[in-house]
Design an enzyme around this catalytic site. Sequence first.
Site, short mmCIF file in Angstrom:
data_model
loop_
_atom_site.label_atom_id
_atom_site.label_comp_id
_atom_site.label_asym_id
_atom_site.label_seq_id
_atom_site.Cartn_x
_atom_site.Cartn_y
_atom_site.Cartn_z
N GLU A 279 -16.97 27.15 -9.42
CA GLU A 279 -16.64 26.08 -10.36
C GLU A 279 -17.59 26.12 -11.55
OE1 GLU A 279 -14.60 22.32 -8.72
OE2 GLU A 279 -16.65 21.72 -9.08
N GLU A 282 -16.55 28.78 -13.77
CA GLU A 282 -15.36 28.37 -14.51
C GLU A 282 -15.72 27.45 -15.67
OE1 GLU A 282 -12.59 26.22 -12.03
OE2 GLU A 282 -11.08 26.07 -13.61
N CYS A 299 -12.14 19.04 -5.53
CA CYS A 299 -12.33 19.16 -4.09
C CYS A 299 -11.79 17.98 -3.29
CB CYS A 299 -13.78 19.43 -3.73
SG CYS A 299 -14.95 18.67 -4.82
N LYS A 358 -6.57 15.53 3.39
CA LYS A 358 -6.75 16.96 3.69
C LYS A 358 -5.67 17.46 4.64
CE LYS A 358 -11.12 17.71 1.97
NZ LYS A 358 -11.29 18.57 0.79
N CYS A 504 -16.82 11.03 -0.07
CA CYS A 504 -16.28 11.39 1.24
C CYS A 504 -16.93 10.64 2.40
CB CYS A 504 -16.45 12.88 1.48
SG CYS A 504 -15.73 13.86 0.16
#
Lengths: 574, 548
Positions: A279, A282, A299, A358, A504
């Site tokens: 990432e 990128e 993510c 997920k 998360c």
Amino acid sequence: MVTLTIDGQKVQVEEGTTILEAARKVNVRIPTLCYLPEVQAIGACRVCLVEVEGNRNLQPACVFPASEGLVVHTNNLRVRRARKFSVEMIVSDHPMDDCLTCPRNQKCELQKLADDLGIREVKFTGEKSGGQIDDLSPSIVRDQTKCILCRRCVTVCKEVQTVSAIYTQGRGFKTRVEPAFGRSLNDVSCTLCGQCILVCPVGAITEKENIEEVWHAIFDPSKFVVIQDAPAVRAALGEEFGYPPGTLVTGKMLAAVRRLGFNRVFDTNFAADLTIIEEGSELLKRIREGGVLPMITSCSPGWIKFIEHFYPDLLPHLSTCKSPHQMLGALTKTYYAEKAGIDPRDIVVVSVMPCTAKKFECSRPEMAGSGYRDVDYVITTRELAKMIRQAGIDFAGLENGYYDDPLGEYTGAATIFGATGGVMEAALRTACEVATGKTLENLDFQAVRGLDGIKEAVVPVDGIGNVKVAVAHGLGNARKIMERIKDGTADYHFIEIMCCPGGCVSGGGQPVPVNDEIRRLRAQALYQEDKNLKIRKSHENPSIKRIYEEFLGQPLGEKSHHLLHTKYTARGRF
Amino acid sequence: MKSWRAQVLVCAGAGCVSSGCRKIRDAIVAGVENHGLKQEVKVIETGCIGSCNLGPLVLINPEGVLYQKLTPEDARDIVAEHLAGGKLVERLLYKDPLTGRPVARLEEIDFFKYQQKIVLRNCGLIDPMNIEEYVAREGYQALHKVLTSMTPEKVVDEIIDSGLRGRGGAGFSTGLKWKFARQAQGALKYVVCNADEGDPGAFMDRSVLEGDPHSVIEAMAIAGYTIGSSQGYVYIRAEYPLAIERLEWAIRQARERKYLGRNIFGTGFDFDVEIRIGAGAFVCGEETALLTSIEGRRGEPRPRPPFPAVKGLFGFPTLINNVETYANIPAIILKGAQWFASFGTEKSKGTKVFALAGSVINTGLVEVPMGTTLRDLVFKIGGGIMDKKQFKAAQTGGPSGGCIPAEHLDIPIDYESLTRIGAIVGSGGLIITDENTCIVDFARFFMDFTQSESCGKCPPCRIGTKRILEILIRITQGRGREDDIDRLVELCNNIKDTALCGLGQTAPNPVLTTIKYFRDEYLEHINDKHCRAGVCRRLKKQAAVKIS
């Protein structure tokens, strides 16, 4: 400050404090059901009723404001009868025969309340409002027959996540919480984030369990079953076994999953480090070559589904990186399979995630770059706890276990992925060092930590200039950032967005309950682990260096492109 | 101004519209033209005259002659014989139910004779689509008076002194409500009119809006000046298309005449009114649910406090009154608090409009001073029970109200008296029943209504009313159990004490009062499987004969 009297005890509070909060100051716990701090206080369930002198009607403590001289009774015969009646009514419309088979059995707020209030019979039986069971989505099961219409899910979905996938419909006894026109969650713009599961007091919303499939894989001798776990899992799993929130149980968890019979135990954290490299590369490429900015992290699959539904025009802003566990799954079935000499067809990858989205993510058609499904099953933290209990493992008594090489090594930068701001902090650590070649003195980027909805920072990076970053968690905050990108006022280079409030650590697959205090404690556990690790920067992970040397070649190279990057789908609203 | 020899008022309340008054009007207009009376006779549509069971009807002024139950042929006869020929058309006059003699003049008819019209002062007298006619009846003078010669405090005092109490059901002091809204601090304030009239059978608010919409607009402007608000909303149910149409028209006219808008009467006071249309939920008549609905959300009540006067529409201080309450205001301002307080009882001042329905001979809209007895309403104004049957009970206040038996016929109708016997004045629905009504079935009907109209937010109302309904259905089907009455009373009392809003808190009233006054009839259903009214078809009509 005002002084009021609660059950004969004087208490001083700020004017406007609710009676519920004021009562806690004098150690009076008024029972609640629809009330949920930080989410909703609507006085609907009539469980927190108290008698306020001078008021004809009983009043809900969760919303009634304290004022000077108020005299409140929280436990007299009238109040007791009223509370009991409200719960009796709910119970009379609840499928009690299902208690033993309910996923929330023994963790049900209604069960506890009925017990606390001494309800020993259902006096007023009658027709049940019923409803349907929606199990069409890969992530979430909604059982309307168990819904008690507390609206906590509606509020979290509308006010916190600004998704409004479900809402209250119909009237009277036929009132229901459901998506538009009674459709399935699968048919509407639900992000499958599972925040509704976390707030549901009963078993009306749960994850779609994949436990049995995993057991079958484990006991299938032809299968080589690999498990990986996200960083947030280890910061919360302990709560399922009686540890206080914020206890890191990595070692015991690893020992437990090995006992469950998994052949290899890898760490999603390895792929988190890898994500930072891919990432980060990128981002640098976009900055140097004039690509689409700001670039946004990818993510969090709930967040991905959100932008696909609500802001499909902005999809080019997303990083093309897969989420870490998908990367790890892809590498397991290629790099590792090759190395270990196992036919990837025989490998089953199971991800333990703090997340329900997920489950959907791993079923997306594009998540099979190697020719095999990157990840075969996703189970939540709660499901892992159930498996450990089912296997009769004495969790507390376990010695510490370990991760397997080569996909088990990780840095502190990876482990903080589990908290809001963690990806950004990990990226900044690497970006600063890689771009400048100099070693950072202070690795803690405090500006992107914590529970503020939107966090911003400007980081000077030699050779690039000032890098402007932002971090948002919870889709309501994500929406704000998206609106700013739309109107051109978001002049950031890089944005981290996590679907769930707090990141998360409080994902839809985590142990219940969740609140800001618990979010903080779980995040703290991850920051502590980061602090204790020797290597705290992704680019210094030796296994990462090795995988580029042995297998991937260059970041953003040909192999990365096939295995580690993905594309998105504009979905629209319906 | 042109003067007319005669004025033909064609009642065009929604009831008469549906019974064909437009054809009557057309026939009269055509007749007037044919007889060359166009310059002498003015034909107008007016609001509800009140005697709905007599419609379609016309009133001919200045004589005040009422012609009833008309067909277009009748209308042609009225033009030919009355307007052109100067003779009464006797066969079309109202007949006194006792003597059978025709009564020509409206004010001599018992139904009208005992009424006192304040709220309905213009209904049935003026053309609601013509602001001139409202102005000619002192319209907008109260607003002028307030804006040019009264401080907001003075207005509040006047309303408090008048003793006016909320006509929507709860009966809270209107003046105090205005005072609280005036005192509340807020960057914005709103004035809201509750026109979400939903009690089965009640239609006084609809009739005011259909027949005299400007009285409400004027009152809202007065309220705006008093509390410091420049924006009003009328929340009106979608099932009232005629009222919406006339109110919209009236608002447009008021804006054109600058009774609404900027700088009203050159005083610097700005005020405007907008309409919000409800989507058919009974609960949206509850004030906090109504405000939530205007905000564009699902219409559900919210806990009070905070009260709307402190934190109402969009979180700002909001004054909310119902249509009938507002319609009193201009009259109070012009004639004074003392004048208003001269009507009614010690604690219930002024008049109340009732929608008289059920088994009485004369049904319709009646306005009487507070404190009028139920007996007078039923027997003098209502003309007694149809078909020489016996009065059984009166249901006041719609589904939230209570059932009053014959033993209480002499009770004065005011807030305190009705509350004392378990009923409420409510919005003014008044349903009269005779011996052919089964009291258990009657309670079941109202519970069926409130149960399906519960918003579903709080369990006591959502589930509790369902449980009551289940027991009532079981009793009416002959499956009643011995302890059902006790269970009903327990459910009712608990729901009253625990429900979130007025809907739930009052929903048990019909059941509790029917049990209180007609327990025998419940017991007959439960123990003897006998329904004396013969309504419950699974039960016996005749009592079992004991064989000794």
